[in-house]
Structures are given as structure tokens and as C-alpha cells.
Scaffold this active site. Structure first.
Site, short mmCIF file in Angstrom:
data_model
loop_
_atom_site.label_atom_id
_atom_site.label_comp_id
_atom_site.label_asym_id
_atom_site.label_seq_id
_atom_site.Cartn_x
_atom_site.Cartn_y
_atom_site.Cartn_z
N GLY A 17 -64.68 -61.34 15.35
CA GLY A 17 -65.98 -61.07 15.58
C GLY A 17 -66.05 -59.73 14.85
O GLY A 17 -66.84 -58.94 15.08
N GLY A 20 -69.47 -58.65 13.77
CA GLY A 20 -70.44 -58.69 14.78
C GLY A 20 -70.95 -57.18 14.93
O GLY A 20 -70.75 -56.03 14.31
N ARG A 51 -66.53 -66.45 11.28
CA ARG A 51 -66.72 -67.90 10.38
C ARG A 51 -67.17 -67.52 9.19
O ARG A 51 -66.90 -68.40 8.30
CB ARG A 51 -67.70 -69.01 11.18
N HIS A 240 -68.92 -50.49 34.90
CA HIS A 240 -68.67 -49.06 34.73
C HIS A 240 -68.94 -48.16 35.85
O HIS A 240 -68.19 -47.10 36.11
CB HIS A 240 -69.72 -48.78 33.93
P1 NAP Z 1 -72.46 -60.51 18.02
O1 NAP Z 1 -73.14 -59.60 17.21
O2 NAP Z 1 -72.94 -61.82 18.26
O3 NAP Z 1 -70.98 -60.77 17.20
C1 NAP Z 1 -70.24 -62.07 17.39
C2 NAP Z 1 -69.14 -62.13 16.12
O4 NAP Z 1 -68.44 -63.12 16.64
C3 NAP Z 1 -69.70 -62.38 14.87
O5 NAP Z 1 -68.86 -61.53 14.03
C4 NAP Z 1 -69.59 -63.83 14.72
O6 NAP Z 1 -69.33 -64.12 13.40
C5 NAP Z 1 -68.08 -64.00 15.42
N1 NAP Z 1 -68.08 -65.42 15.97
C6 NAP Z 1 -69.15 -66.24 16.80
N2 NAP Z 1 -68.68 -67.39 17.03
C7 NAP Z 1 -67.50 -67.55 16.16
C8 NAP Z 1 -66.45 -68.48 16.06
N3 NAP Z 1 -66.60 -69.89 16.71
N4 NAP Z 1 -65.35 -68.16 15.58
C9 NAP Z 1 -65.09 -67.02 14.99
N5 NAP Z 1 -65.64 -65.94 15.13
C10 NAP Z 1 -67.20 -66.25 15.78
O7 NAP Z 1 -71.59 -60.01 19.34
P2 NAP Z 1 -71.51 -58.46 19.70
O8 NAP Z 1 -72.72 -58.11 20.27
O9 NAP Z 1 -70.70 -57.67 18.70
O10 NAP Z 1 -70.55 -58.58 20.98
C11 NAP Z 1 -69.16 -58.85 21.00
C12 NAP Z 1 -68.32 -58.86 22.30
O11 NAP Z 1 -68.57 -57.46 22.62
C13 NAP Z 1 -69.23 -59.68 23.18
O12 NAP Z 1 -68.38 -60.18 24.25
C14 NAP Z 1 -69.99 -58.82 24.02
O13 NAP Z 1 -70.58 -59.16 25.17
C15 NAP Z 1 -69.58 -57.41 24.02
N6 NAP Z 1 -70.19 -56.15 24.00
C16 NAP Z 1 -70.92 -55.84 22.84
C17 NAP Z 1 -71.58 -54.57 23.16
C18 NAP Z 1 -72.51 -54.28 21.84
O14 NAP Z 1 -73.01 -53.05 22.03
N7 NAP Z 1 -72.64 -55.16 20.86
C19 NAP Z 1 -71.35 -53.81 24.09
C20 NAP Z 1 -70.51 -54.19 24.99
C21 NAP Z 1 -69.83 -55.30 24.76
P3 NAP Z 1 -69.63 -65.42 12.76
O15 NAP Z 1 -71.14 -65.90 13.29
O16 NAP Z 1 -69.71 -65.53 11.25
O17 NAP Z 1 -68.53 -66.36 13.13
#
Ligand code: NAP
EC number: 1.1.1.49
Length: 486
Positions: A17, A20, A51, A240
Site C-alpha cells: 500500500g 496509499g 498494484r 486509542h
Molecule cells: P488507501 O489510500 O486506500 O491506500 C490503499 C493502498 O493499498 C494503495 O497503495 C493501493 O494501491 C494498495 N492496494 C489496494 N488493493 C491492493 C491489492 N489488491 N494489492 C496490492 N496493493 C493494493 O488506504 P490508506 O488510507 O492508506 O489506509 C491503509 C490502511 O491504514 C487501512 O487499513 C486504513 O484503515 C489504515 N489507516 C489509515 C489511516 C489514514 O490516515 N489514511 C489512518 C489510520 C489507519 P493500488 O490501488 O495501486 O493497488
């Protein structure tokens, strides 16, 4: 003087990810700052995986852009930025398929720490764990870092723990709760267990109650779909706020080591009383007259949503230290300000020698997590000036910025600390599997109660301090919430 940095041995860090939101805003800037601080030795490698077909050049350009946004000051140093970008590599792979995995395995170096950050949606945690094993990436020195949410309830958390345990030892699993990485949270432990002054008073004989507030000014932003299924109880309280409660309430561990600390936290969770329905207030924000922000239902596009965006609870702990001293928790979105603070409110002096005019004063230890991390102790003193004694409360700043100098006043982001702990293999600030399950075991009946009763959250206006019922929860006990201050 205080910026002591001990470099970690060369490692391979894979960010699943890696393109992301979390990677862009938190993980990569944290890695870059540690790199700039001299924390990494020559040969350290960071591999993004997702991906999208970016290639290493494309990924470096993506990261450079991310750092210019999220670490603008440090990214201004072109030489440092170039050197950091040179440590980056990228693999296009699918967590649900086998594409890209042999390429990833071929990139990894033998005999060094392999840290795999699962910065992907929770449905990918199990597929990633399985594929890491299947493609021979798991060695004794492989560690995985799992983001929240860790499960949706006790059953799903147990299932996830079982899946991870099939591929990794518990000592290889780092369940992240970024609140534990905050400097002030660690300072709370230092203040409690490094001083003689506080610990003798840290019990129900001297502490009237504790308030833990995590207030957010923002709404659900882009996370509406997830949030509408989760709500504040699952999104904030189960992890938290529970972690903060544990650090406040736990017994002194025999030493500051991962299992000693986590054993004590677990005992607190197991000693929590079931929460009575009249000790809980659920709320949901609605649009306020004269403000542009939408109400929650409009924001998530679900006009019938009964998901809570606010929750306040009165929690009892049945043990010798805390019986009779309630802990009040509250958290909410779109409140008046962003403010996370723990207030330990001590009892009044048993008798005022200054007469009734002096009023009632209480010492309050405030541990401020964000913004402006720091610790203050409210003490009562004489108001300066002639003409008798009038008492006032003043905050004693325990952040000691002056004594520590500019380096001491600088608080690194939680992810900086946590990423380095993963590389070092130190699990003290990460949640153990049994801790997470115990937290769900306490939270589940509360949520099931709401669901079985068809409970509808109380409305509160955007920009307010939450539903009025939350004020009543305190007033019934002759107490009041301390203000939510930006
Ligand atoms: P996001 O922006 O939706 O990013 C998801 C990432 O996963 C992207 O890099 C995506 O890239 C990749 N991905 C999706 N499907 C995939 C697959 N089948 N194979 C390989 N890679 C794949 O999500 P995010 O906000 O960064 O969150 C990530 C995690 O952190 C989640 O569990 C979320 O609950 C947690 N979290 C996030 C935050 C925050 O502030 N963002 C805070 C606390 C916790 P591709 O689409 O190119 O594959």
C-alpha cells in the site's frame, strides 16, 4: 544535546500500500525524517508495493511529491532528498494474486531485518500474510506491521489473530496504535514511574476522577464508507481511548519491557466493569445554522444512518487502586476544536483554611496529546497583591522546553518512533493479540446493546462540544467536563 540518534542496522522495509494515503502522509515522511536524522545506515532499503504499474522511477517521483507536501521543510534539502530517494525501490504486485511476488522475493537481501508494513485495507491483511509465507519471504527476522482497524468485533479479531499466528510468531507481529507513539504518552509513563511524587497519589484515595477526551474538528473526510460501518466506538474507543486508559490506570510494570508493560495493560482491560446503558451517550453531528459543514448523514450519503460520531462513557475499574474513581471517556467528530487530552483531577483538600470565599480548588494533571503536546499541573496559589488571600489556579508547565532546549521541545511524529521500534524489534508500544481481544470483549456488549435496542444517537451541532446529554452524564455526578481547547 538531546537529539541522541543510534543508527539501526541496514534493513529491508516493504510498504504494502506504498502509494496509499497513509504511506503518503505518515509513513514515508516519518522514514524520511529518520533518514535525515542519521538513523539509517548505508544500505537501508525501502520498497513500495501496490498494484499500480509505477516502476522505481515513477515511485521515486511519487514519493518526492509526497514529501514536498508532508515534510516540506526537510524536503527543501535537495541532497538529502536525492539520497533518500536512492534508497527507494518499487514492485507492482497484487495482494490477492501471485503477480509480482517472485520479483519482490528476489529484491530482498538475506540475513537482515525485513519489515513489512501492511498499509492496506484490513481485508488484505490475511492474503498478505499468506503470500509472504508462500513466497518464502518470512524468515526469523521478518516482522509485520498491521494498521488499524484490527477486526470489527471479538470474533473477527480472533480470526485475524489466528490467521497471523499461522504464519508469524507473536514477537513478529506489530499491531500499531499510533497514539502510543506520541512523545507525551511515553512521557506520561516517565512521569508516573520515574518520580516519587505522583505514584503515591495515583489511586482512588486522592484522584477524584479522570477525563480522557479525543476531540476532532474534522468530519469523516474520505472515509465515509468505512466509518458508517464502524462508528466512534469501534474507530476510536476500542483502540486509542482504551490504550490511554490502560496507561493511566495500569500498575507499575516490574521493568519497561514489552511483555511486562502489556501484561499490566491487559489486567486493566480485564478489570473494567461492564458499562451501564445510562452511563453512555451516543451522538451524531448535524448541520449548524450559519455554518457550511454538512451533517453526518449528508456527508456519508446515508439519510437513515444511526452510526455514532460521538460517544461519552463513564467507566469503572474494579480493582484496589481504582474502585470508586470513575474514568470518563469522550470522543467525537466535528466538535468545536481538535484536542486530545487526559485530565487527572485530584480531590479537593479536606478542609479550606482560607474560608468559604476561597472556593474549592483541585489539582489537575493535564497530559496533552495534540495539538501542542505537553504536560501541565494545575496548582492553587495566592493571587498576587495586597489585601488578604485570594486563591487562583495556575498551570505549572512540565514540558520543560526551556530546560531541554529546542531539540527537547521538538516532538517527533508518532510514526517516526514506531517505525524505528519495528526495525529494532521493540514491541513495547504495540498491542499484543490478547490485549486487542480483551478490548473487543469489553466493547462488543456495548455495541450489541445499541443494536438490539435500536438506539438512535442524540444529535449535536457541528462546532459544538457534543450532545447535552454528555453534560448531564457529568452533572449527575456533580462534576463537569473540562473545556475542549484548541
Ligand atoms: P488507501 O489510500 O486506500 O491506500 C490503499 C493502498 O493499498 C494503495 O497503495 C493501493 O494501491 C494498495 N492496494 C489496494 N488493493 C491492493 C491489492 N489488491 N494489492 C496490492 N496493493 C493494493 O488506504 P490508506 O488510507 O492508506 O489506509 C491503509 C490502511 O491504514 C487501512 O487499513 C486504513 O484503515 C489504515 N489507516 C489509515 C489511516 C489514514 O490516515 N489514511 C489512518 C489510520 C489507519 P493500488 O490501488 O495501486 O493497488
Amino acid at each position: 544535546m538531546f537529539a541522541k540518534t543510534t543508527a539501526v542496522d541496514p534493513f529491508d522495509l516493504v510498504i504494502f500500500g506504498g502509494t496509499g494515503d497513509l504511506a503518503r502522509r505518515k509513513i514515508l515522511p516519518a522514514l524520511y525524517r529518520r533518514f535525515c536524522a542519521g538513523q539509517f545506515r548505508e544500505g537501508a532499503r525501502i520498497i513500495g508495493a501496490a498494484r499500480a504499474d509505477l516502476g522505481t522511477r515513477g515511485y521515486r517521483a511519487f514519493v518526492a511529491e509526497a514529501l514536498r507536501e508532508a515534510a516540506a521543510e526537510e524536503a527543501g534539502d535537495a541532497a538529502a532528498l536525492d539520497a533518500f530517494l536512492a534508497t527507494l525501490d518499487y514492485v507492482s504486485l497484487d495482494a490477492r494474486g501471485d503477480r509480482g511476488w517472485p520479483e519482490l522475493a528476489a529484491k530482498l537481501t538475506e540475513d537482515r531485518v525485513r519489515a513489512c508494513f501492511f498499509s492496506v485495507g484490513p481485508s488484505l491483511f490475511a492474503p498478505l500474510a499468506e503470500r509472504l509465507r508462500r513466497h518464502g519471504i518470512v524468515t526469523d527476522r521478518t516482522r509485520i506491521v498491521v494498521e488499524k482497524p484490527f477486526g470489527h468485533d471479538l470474533d473477527s479479531a480472533r480470526a485475524l489473530n489466528a490467521t497471523l499466528a499461522a504464519h508469524f510468531h507473536e514477537r513478529q507481529i506489530f499491531r500499531i496504535d499510533h497514539y502510543l507513539g506520541k512523545e507525551t504518552v511515553q512521557n506520561l509513563m516517565a512521569v508516573r514511574f520515574g518520580n516519587m511524587l505522583f505514584e503515591p497519589l495515583w489511586n482512588s484515595l486522592f484522584v477524584d476522577h479522570v477525563q480522557i477526551t479525543v476531540a476532532e474538528a474534522v468530519g469523516v473526510r474520505g472515509r465515509g464508507e468505512y466509518y458508517d460501518r464502524a462508528g466512534a466506538m469501534r474507530d476510536m474507543v476500542q483502540n486509542h481511548l482504551m490504550q490511554l486508559l490502560c496507561l493511566i490506570a495500569m500498575e507499575p510494570p516490574s521493568k519497561f519491557d514489552p511483555d511486562a508493560v502489556r501484561d499490566e495493560k491487559l489486567k486493566v482491560i480485564r478489570a473494567l466493569d461492564p458499562v451501564q446503558p445510562h452511563h453512555i451517550v451516543r451522538g451524531q453531528y448535524v448541520a449548524a445554522p450559519g455554518r457550511d459543514e454538512p451533517g453526518y448523514r449528508e456527508e456519508v450519503g446515508n439519510p437513515r444512518s444511526t452510526t455514532e460520531t460521538y460517544v461519552a462513557l463513564k467507566v469503572g475499574i474494579s480493582n484496589w487502586r481504582w474502585a470508586g474513581t470513575p474514568i470518563y471517556l469522550r470522543t467525537g467528530k466535528r466538535l468545536v476544536a481538535r484536542s486530545s487530552v487526559i485530565n487527572v483531577v485530584f480531590k479537593h483538600a479536606p478542609h479550606s483554611i482560607f474560608g468559604e470565599d476561597a472556593g474549592q480548588h483541585a489539582n489537575i494533571l493535564s497530559i496533552r496529546l495534540q495539538p501542542n503536546e505537553g504536560i501541565t499541573l494545575q496548582v492553587t496559589i495566592k493571587e498576587p497583591g495586597p489585601g488578604g488571600i485570594r486563591l487562583i489556579d495556575v498551570p505549572l508547565d512540565m514540558t520543560f522546553a526551556e530546560a531541554l532546549g529546542p531539540e527537547g521541545a521538538h516532538h517527533p511524529d508518532a510514526y517516526e518512533r514506531l517505525v524505528v521500534d519495528v526495525l529494532r524489534g521493540n514491541q513495547t508500544l504495540f498491542m499484543r493479540g490478547d490485549e486487542v481481544e480483551a478490548a473487543w470483549a469489553w466493547t462488543d456488549p456495548i455495541i450489541e446493546g445499541w443494536e438490539s435496542r435500536g438506539d438512535v444517537p442524540k444529535p449535536y451541532e457541528v462546532g459544538s462540544t457534543g450532545p447535552t446529554d454528555a453534560e448531564l452524564l457529568m452533572r449527575r455526578d456533580n462534576r463537569r467536563w473540562l473545556g475542549i481547547r484548541p
